[in-house]
Scaffold this active site. Structure first.
Site, PDB file in Angstrom:
ATOM      1  N   SER A  82      -5.613  -8.529   8.033  1.00 36.82           N
ATOM      2  CA  SER A  82      -4.725  -7.380   8.198  1.00 36.82           C
ATOM      3  C   SER A  82      -4.057  -7.447   9.567  1.00 36.82           C
ATOM      4  O   SER A  82      -4.704  -7.791  10.563  1.00 36.82           O
ATOM      5  CB  SER A  82      -5.550  -6.088   8.081  1.00 36.82           C
ATOM      6  OG  SER A  82      -4.767  -4.960   8.393  1.00 36.82           O
TER       7      SER A  82
ATOM      8  N   ARG B 298       0.095   5.099  17.784  1.00 39.04           N
ATOM      9  CA  ARG B 298      -0.101   6.098  16.734  1.00 39.04           C
ATOM     10  C   ARG B 298       0.414   7.492  17.104  1.00 39.04           C
ATOM     11  O   ARG B 298       1.078   8.133  16.288  1.00 39.04           O
ATOM     12  CB  ARG B 298      -1.580   6.156  16.307  1.00 39.04           C
ATOM     13  CG  ARG B 298      -2.078   4.884  15.636  1.00 39.04           C
ATOM     14  CD  ARG B 298      -1.088   4.327  14.646  1.00 39.04           C
ATOM     15  NE  ARG B 298      -1.598   3.185  13.905  1.00 39.04           N
ATOM     16  CZ  ARG B 298      -0.878   2.154  13.531  1.00 39.04           C
ATOM     17  NH1 ARG B 298       0.408   2.104  13.863  1.00 39.04           N
ATOM     18  NH2 ARG B 298      -1.385   1.171  12.842  1.00 39.04           N
TER      19      ARG B 298
ATOM     20  N   ASP C 183       0.820  -1.212   0.000  1.00 41.70           N
ATOM     21  CA  ASP C 183       0.000   0.000   0.000  1.00 41.70           C
ATOM     22  C   ASP C 183       0.858   1.268   0.000  1.00 41.70           C
ATOM     23  O   ASP C 183       0.694   2.145  -0.859  1.00 41.70           O
ATOM     24  CB  ASP C 183      -0.933   0.025   1.222  1.00 41.70           C
ATOM     25  CG  ASP C 183      -2.086  -0.956   1.090  1.00 41.70           C
ATOM     26  OD1 ASP C 183      -1.850  -2.068   0.589  1.00 41.70           O
ATOM     27  OD2 ASP C 183      -3.199  -0.619   1.505  1.00 41.70           O
TER      28      ASP C 183
ATOM     29  N   ASP D  21      -7.312   4.686  12.680  1.00 40.01           N
ATOM     30  CA  ASP D  21      -5.934   5.185  12.581  1.00 40.01           C
ATOM     31  C   ASP D  21      -5.829   6.514  11.848  1.00 40.01           C
ATOM     32  O   ASP D  21      -5.002   7.356  12.181  1.00 40.01           O
ATOM     33  CB  ASP D  21      -5.037   4.139  11.906  1.00 40.01           C
ATOM     34  CG  ASP D  21      -4.622   3.040  12.870  1.00 40.01           C
ATOM     35  OD1 ASP D  21      -4.740   3.264  14.086  1.00 40.01           O
ATOM     36  OD2 ASP D  21      -4.194   1.977  12.409  1.00 40.01           O
TER      37      ASP D  21
END
Length: 412
Positions: free
Chosen positions: A179, A94, A15, A123
């Site tokens: 994922s 994050r 990605d 996210d």
């Protein structure tokens, strides 16, 4: 002519590699930034890949120490758990990643930052709220929310074709049918075949922890020492191994927890964006720490302070999960929680065995436990007669409620 410089949060995967080339295609100069927060990654291979794809500059930052000290430790102090079960390994990471991304963008004079988060998840919110808080003038490019991007790349097949067209190296082995997000705190698994909440996870999914049924038949007995609500030393009483640096402590607890299959959960949670999602998580070291911290905290903290602090811990968890680490309210809550931890000091003995953490004992110079006061065998400085008045005073409200509203006559 360049549209400007963008700092891309880059993983080296399909990605973000496609996003790197797509951003260049749109006329941007791209700086790639890869954060090492404890994931199993070939960082040198990622560097070479970014170079080959034309990144203007490449940053690979080892953030493991600050991840533990600045983000995991405050979460331990808070007993941070979202919706009663999730220890928030992704949510805590994050703001750590985005903080450094912003620092690089400022240093390099980049007007833009970019990421590969999807338009349905949490996210994107966590990354962007951190960026806006720490770099108010920044402009954010979120490709998975740009129609020209997501209409062009409707799935993995389109990304693979784009990669082949532009010479982007792609994985030789097929991607796992779910994922994953990995860091020092945990590994999360979602999407793909896990989207049916009734489907059980395949046994080979878990990477951090052994199946508890296959774990050793002898426990590891640990002694964990806390000061100000965070661990300062862990000693394995089974083999004498001792760790006292934050990163070493947490890594060792991951090792022990993983060995004994501690910290697996399978949940459906509420995303901030308004939908439910199914996630499977393994958080071995964090789970051991939560159990130990809860024990020493209850031993050393005043009852009413702890009642208030419990509510603050829930509020902190919601704020962090929703991406508000760098909000004024989260800063305030963190300061209050840190204040509550000033006397959370002492040692906890525990056993890690077959997927469980068993508390064995505790000791503290700041303990509020009075053995003589609580003893059944020693009266101490306590008059049992006082309890009669205490009970009668507490009964006034109940007696009046039942007398005046007739509640006592109803069948319970």
């Amino acid at each position: 002519m360049s549209k400007g410089t963008v700092v891309l949060a880059y993983s080296g995967g399909l990605d973000t590699s496609c996003i790197l080339v797509w951003l260049k295609e749109q006329g941007y100069d791209v700086i790639t930034y890869l954060a090492n927060i404890g994931q199993d990654e070939d960082f040198e291979a990622a560097r070479k890949k970014a170079e080959s794809l034309g990144a203007k500059k490449i940053f690979i930052e080892d953030l493991r120490k600050e991840f533990v000290e600045d983000f995991i430790w405050p979460s331990v102090q808070a007993n941070a758990v979202y919706e009663d079960r999730y220890l928030m390994g992704t949510a805590i990471a994050r703001p750590c990643i985005a903080r450094r991304q912003v620092e690089i963008a400022r240093k390099e004079g980049a007007q833009f930052v970019s990421h590969g988060a999807t338009g349905k998840g949490n996210d994107q919110i966590r990354f962007e709220l951190t960026c806006y808080a720490l770099y108010p003038e920044v402009k954010i490019i979120a490709p998975w929310r740009i129609p020209e991007f997501y209409n062009r790349f409707r799935g993995r097949k389109d990304l693979m074709e784009y990669a082949q067209k532009f010479g982007i190296p792609v994985p030789v082995t097929p991607k796992a049918p779910w994922s994953m997000d990995a860091n020092l705190m945990h590994i999360s698994y979602e999407s793909g075949i896990l989207e049916n909440p009734k489907s059980q996870a395949p046994p080979d999914l878990y990477l951090m922890t052994k199946n508890p049924a296959d774990s050793p038949n002898d426990p590891d007995v640990l002694e964990m020492e806390f000061r100000n609500g965070v661990p300062i030393k862990v000693t394995n009483e089974t083999n004498g191994i001792s760790k006292n640096a934050p990163l070493e402590i947490f890594s060792y607890l991951n090792e022990i927890g993983g060995k004994h299959g501690v910290g697996r959960i399978d949940i459906v949670e509420n995303r901030f964006i308004g939908m439910k999602s199914r996630g499977i998580y393994e958080t071995p070291g964090g789970t051991i720490l939560l159990k130990a911290h809860l024990d020493i905290e209850t031993f050393t903290m005043d009852k009413e302070v702890r009642r208030i602090k419990q509510g603050l811990g829930i509020k902190f968890s919601e704020l962090v999960y929703n991406g508000f680490w760098y909000s004024p309210e989260c800063d305030f809550v963190r300061h209050c929680i840190a204040k509550s931890q000033e006397n959370v000091e002492g040692k906890v003995q525990l056993s890690v065995f077959k997927g469980q953490v068993y508390i064995l004992g505790r000791e503290s110079p700041k303990s509020l436990y009075n053995e003589e006061l609580v003893s059944m065998d020693v009266q101490g400085d306590y008059d049992p007669c006082d309890a009669s008045g205490f009970i009668r005073i507490n009964a006034v409200r109940l007696r009046e409620h039942h007398r005046l509203q007739g509640f006592s006559g109803k069948k319970q």
